[in-house]
Write a protein that holds these residues in place. Structure first.
Motif, mmCIF file in Angstrom:
data_model
loop_
_atom_site.group_PDB
_atom_site.id
_atom_site.type_symbol
_atom_site.label_atom_id
_atom_site.label_comp_id
_atom_site.label_asym_id
_atom_site.label_seq_id
_atom_site.Cartn_x
_atom_site.Cartn_y
_atom_site.Cartn_z
ATOM 1 N N THR A 22 0.836 -1.213 0.000
ATOM 2 C CA THR A 22 0.000 0.000 0.000
ATOM 3 C C THR A 22 0.868 1.259 0.000
ATOM 4 O O THR A 22 0.520 2.251 -0.620
ATOM 5 N N TYR A 23 2.025 1.205 0.704
ATOM 6 C CA TYR A 23 2.899 2.391 0.718
ATOM 7 C C TYR A 23 3.450 2.636 -0.695
ATOM 8 O O TYR A 23 3.548 3.769 -1.150
ATOM 9 N N ILE A 24 3.819 1.540 -1.372
ATOM 10 C CA ILE A 24 4.370 1.667 -2.737
ATOM 11 C C ILE A 24 3.284 2.214 -3.670
ATOM 12 O O ILE A 24 3.512 3.149 -4.432
ATOM 13 N N ALA A 71 0.822 -8.368 17.720
ATOM 14 C CA ALA A 71 1.053 -9.788 17.406
ATOM 15 C C ALA A 71 -0.034 -10.391 16.533
ATOM 16 O O ALA A 71 0.074 -11.550 16.127
ATOM 17 N N THR A 72 -1.093 -9.650 16.220
ATOM 18 C CA THR A 72 -2.257 -10.243 15.551
ATOM 19 C C THR A 72 -2.159 -10.276 14.026
ATOM 20 O O THR A 72 -2.933 -10.962 13.374
ATOM 21 N N GLY A 73 -1.218 -9.527 13.450
ATOM 22 C CA GLY A 73 -1.121 -9.428 11.991
ATOM 23 C C GLY A 73 -0.144 -10.445 11.412
ATOM 24 O O GLY A 73 0.261 -11.396 12.075
ATOM 25 N N ASP A 84 -4.003 -6.066 25.674
ATOM 26 C CA ASP A 84 -4.779 -5.221 24.758
ATOM 27 C C ASP A 84 -4.072 -3.870 24.613
ATOM 28 O O ASP A 84 -4.082 -3.069 25.550
ATOM 29 N N HIS A 85 -3.471 -3.619 23.447
ATOM 30 C CA HIS A 85 -2.720 -2.361 23.303
ATOM 31 C C HIS A 85 -3.628 -1.129 23.153
ATOM 32 O O HIS A 85 -3.143 -0.028 22.984
ATOM 33 N N ARG A 86 -4.947 -1.345 23.238
ATOM 34 C CA ARG A 86 -5.848 -0.180 23.267
ATOM 35 C C ARG A 86 -6.178 0.241 24.703
ATOM 36 O O ARG A 86 -6.790 1.272 24.915
ATOM 37 N N THR A 89 14.966 -3.275 7.686
ATOM 38 C CA THR A 89 14.056 -3.415 6.559
ATOM 39 C C THR A 89 14.493 -4.648 5.778
ATOM 40 O O THR A 89 15.681 -4.864 5.550
ATOM 41 N N LEU A 90 13.503 -5.411 5.426
ATOM 42 C CA LEU A 90 13.781 -6.680 4.746
ATOM 43 C C LEU A 90 14.547 -6.458 3.440
ATOM 44 O O LEU A 90 15.304 -7.323 3.002
ATOM 45 N N MET A 91 14.352 -5.271 2.846
ATOM 46 C CA MET A 91 15.025 -4.985 1.573
ATOM 47 C C MET A 91 16.548 -5.019 1.702
ATOM 48 O O MET A 91 17.249 -5.178 0.715
ATOM 49 N N GLY A 127 -7.680 -4.229 13.784
ATOM 50 C CA GLY A 127 -8.396 -5.507 13.905
ATOM 51 C C GLY A 127 -7.778 -6.585 13.045
ATOM 52 O O GLY A 127 -8.492 -7.384 12.437
ATOM 53 N N ALA A 128 -6.430 -6.631 13.026
ATOM 54 C CA ALA A 128 -5.740 -7.631 12.200
ATOM 55 C C ALA A 128 -6.064 -9.035 12.697
ATOM 56 O O ALA A 128 -6.294 -9.252 13.890
ATOM 57 N N PHE A 129 -6.044 -9.992 11.761
ATOM 58 C CA PHE A 129 -6.290 -11.401 12.100
ATOM 59 C C PHE A 129 -5.515 -12.242 11.084
ATOM 60 O O PHE A 129 -6.071 -12.702 10.105
HETATM 61 P P1 NAP Z 1 -0.690 -6.213 9.653
HETATM 62 O O1 NAP Z 1 -0.951 -7.647 9.338
HETATM 63 O O2 NAP Z 1 -1.556 -5.169 9.073
HETATM 64 O O3 NAP Z 1 -0.719 -6.072 11.271
HETATM 65 C C1 NAP Z 1 -0.576 -4.814 11.900
HETATM 66 C C2 NAP Z 1 -0.299 -5.076 13.364
HETATM 67 O O4 NAP Z 1 -0.069 -3.831 14.069
HETATM 68 C C3 NAP Z 1 -1.497 -5.742 14.043
HETATM 69 O O5 NAP Z 1 -1.055 -6.736 14.919
HETATM 70 C C4 NAP Z 1 -2.113 -4.582 14.816
HETATM 71 O O6 NAP Z 1 -2.910 -5.000 15.915
HETATM 72 C C5 NAP Z 1 -0.846 -3.904 15.267
HETATM 73 N N1 NAP Z 1 -1.108 -2.636 15.936
HETATM 74 C C6 NAP Z 1 -2.101 -1.728 15.729
HETATM 75 N N2 NAP Z 1 -2.033 -0.743 16.642
HETATM 76 C C7 NAP Z 1 -0.983 -1.030 17.449
HETATM 77 C C8 NAP Z 1 -0.415 -0.416 18.592
HETATM 78 N N3 NAP Z 1 -0.894 0.731 19.111
HETATM 79 N N4 NAP Z 1 0.659 -0.989 19.167
HETATM 80 C C9 NAP Z 1 1.170 -2.134 18.682
HETATM 81 N N5 NAP Z 1 0.691 -2.755 17.606
HETATM 82 C C10 NAP Z 1 -0.381 -2.224 16.998
HETATM 83 O O7 NAP Z 1 0.792 -5.821 9.266
HETATM 84 P P2 NAP Z 1 2.134 -6.736 9.283
HETATM 85 O O8 NAP Z 1 2.323 -7.324 7.965
HETATM 86 O O9 NAP Z 1 2.091 -7.589 10.499
HETATM 87 O O10 NAP Z 1 3.228 -5.583 9.469
HETATM 88 C C11 NAP Z 1 3.297 -4.866 10.704
HETATM 89 C C12 NAP Z 1 4.073 -3.562 10.474
HETATM 90 O O11 NAP Z 1 5.418 -3.860 10.143
HETATM 91 C C13 NAP Z 1 3.529 -2.706 9.306
HETATM 92 O O12 NAP Z 1 3.672 -1.352 9.632
HETATM 93 C C14 NAP Z 1 4.460 -3.065 8.160
HETATM 94 O O13 NAP Z 1 4.548 -2.024 7.208
HETATM 95 C C15 NAP Z 1 5.759 -3.291 8.890
HETATM 96 N N6 NAP Z 1 6.687 -4.223 8.219
HETATM 97 C C16 NAP Z 1 7.978 -3.844 8.122
HETATM 98 C C17 NAP Z 1 8.909 -4.702 7.564
HETATM 99 C C18 NAP Z 1 10.348 -4.328 7.544
HETATM 100 O O14 NAP Z 1 11.121 -4.853 6.742
HETATM 101 N N7 NAP Z 1 10.770 -3.415 8.429
HETATM 102 C C19 NAP Z 1 8.492 -5.920 7.016
HETATM 103 C C20 NAP Z 1 7.141 -6.295 7.159
HETATM 104 C C21 NAP Z 1 6.245 -5.425 7.765
HETATM 105 P P3 NAP Z 1 -4.531 -4.869 15.915
HETATM 106 O O15 NAP Z 1 -4.993 -4.754 14.501
HETATM 107 O O16 NAP Z 1 -4.965 -6.137 16.592
HETATM 108 O O17 NAP Z 1 -4.823 -3.633 16.721
#
Ligand code: NAP
Length: 333
Positions: A57-59, A162-164, A204-206, A275-277, A324-326
């Motif tokens: 989405t960022y790209i 941890a949910t995503g 619960d991080h909320r 970053t994974l890149m 609300g990731a799952f």
């Molecule tokens: P995702 O599936 O959309 O999951 C997002 C996660 O962030 C969910 O667990 C969500 O929890 C959580 N979150 C929301 N609000 C939060 C808060 N206040 N504190 C802590 N966590 C919170 O995304 P993903 O694929 O797991 O990726 C997670 C993040 O890492 C994204 O920003 C992504 O761009 C980044 N990322 C970076 C790299 C890298 O190379 N650095 C690689 C992959 C991903 P709830 O929805 O349950 O609230």
């Protein structure tokens, strides 16, 4: 029709999502384009499922440092079957089940050309949808835990988000390596899922006081490692719940944050960015060897929370940015 290496015919035309201008999810258009052909050292994969990651989405929005030339087909992740192999490829044969770790032509499509070294075997018992959820989430979690934080068995890790995709992967990897896992999630359903994956506690991080709860769960000591999914919100607080010599790995960040460096000083703590890149080819070989082993022996089981059709790519981009990731969102071509 083109003749694949398997002897099977594959279509001259394929459906693919194309982006002609950077912008909102609506710029993702389903089109018919020519099926790409693998060159030397490449393979053509018939994709059965495509992984949707926040970075896509960022790209698409034009907000990412590395912008592809327009028009382009999004996506780095997917799983399917090898359709054709290019010259000089000995490792693969048509018909092999694989997951994809980066594609030359983008994975939001029916077919993708990939470098032969960037596809990996997908065991029979792992579905294509699960395979589409392996690359970015699991490689990121592995890199953060073991190559950045050098997490050790017996240590405690906070998976902050941890949910995503990355969080579920990290929970499974950390448990398999003998770490004590405490996760966080924003919904009851998500927290239940994280607990099922092996987290001992899921906060619960909320809630306003959840980090105090974390401290009492660790007997006031704090955690050894934090994998941080939203650093702009949490980084300063993370430094308060770290044990001595603790390590934070910044995985996700969507803005700026002010931190008090003294909190890191007094703990001899370190903050790692990643970053994974930036992973080298050799490091990627090691990471995927570990992931394939984990998929084979059942330790790693990607969780697919939502399946959409390729035509619903725009909806998938909205969904992946919502709370609300799952587990993973995947597209089925
Ligand atoms: P995702 O599936 O959309 O999951 C997002 C996660 O962030 C969910 O667990 C969500 O929890 C959580 N979150 C929301 N609000 C939060 C808060 N206040 N504190 C802590 N966590 C919170 O995304 P993903 O694929 O797991 O990726 C997670 C993040 O890492 C994204 O920003 C992504 O761009 C980044 N990322 C970076 C790299 C890298 O190379 N650095 C690689 C992959 C991903 P709830 O929805 O349950 O609230």
């Amino acid at each position: 029709m083109l003749r694949g290496a398997s002897g099977a015919d594959c279509e001259v035309w394929m459906k693919a999502i194309r982006v002609h201008e950077f912008g909102g999810p609506e710029v993702l258009k389903l089109e018919e384009i020519e099926t790409p052909q693998p060159q030397d050292g490449q393979v053509l994969v018939r994709l059965r499922a495509v992984g949707v990651n926040p970075v896509d989405t960022y790209i698409r929005a034009g907000a990412y440092a590395a912008k592809p030339p327009l028009p382009y087909t999004p996506g780095s992740d997917g799983a399917g079957v090898i359709e054709q192999v290019g010259a000089g490829v000995e490792r693969w044969q048509a018909g092999a089940r694989v997951y994809v770790a980066g594609a030359v032509t983008g994975t939001y499509a029916e077919f993708a050309v990939c470098e032969a070294a960037k596809v990996h075997p997908l065991p029979e018992h792992v579905s294509f949808a699960q395979g589409a959820g392996v690359n970015v989430p699991y490689a990121t979690a592995y890199r953060a835990l073991f190559q950045k934080a050098a997490a050790q068995p017996g240590e405690t890790v906070l998976i902050h988000g941890a949910t995503g995709g990355v969080g579920i992967a990290a929970t499974q990897l950390a448990r398999a390596a003998g770490l004590r896992v405490i996760g966080t999630g924003g919904t009851a359903e998500g927290r239940r899922l994280v607990a099922e994956q092996g987290a001992e506690h899921v906060l619960d991080h909320r809630q306003p006081n959840y980090l105090e709860e974390l401290m009492s769960l660790t007997g006031g000591r704090g955690v050894d490692v934090i994998l941080e999914m939203l650093a702009n919100v949490n980084l300063d607080h993370d430094l308060e719940v770290l044990a001595k010599k603790g390590r934070v790995v910044v995985i996700g960040n969507r803005g700026r944050v002010e931190i008090d460096p003294r909190k890191a000083m007094t703990r001899d703590a370190s903050i790692h960015g990643m970053t994974l890149m930036n992973v080298t080819a050799d490091e990627a070989t090691g990471i995927h060897a570990a992931l394939v082993a984990g998929l084979e022996n059942g330790t790693l089981q990607p969780v697919v929370g939502k399946e959409l059709s390729l035509a619903e790519a725009a909806a998938s981009h909205r969904a992946v940015m919502e709370p609300g990731a799952f587990g993973k969102i995947v597209l089925l071509p």
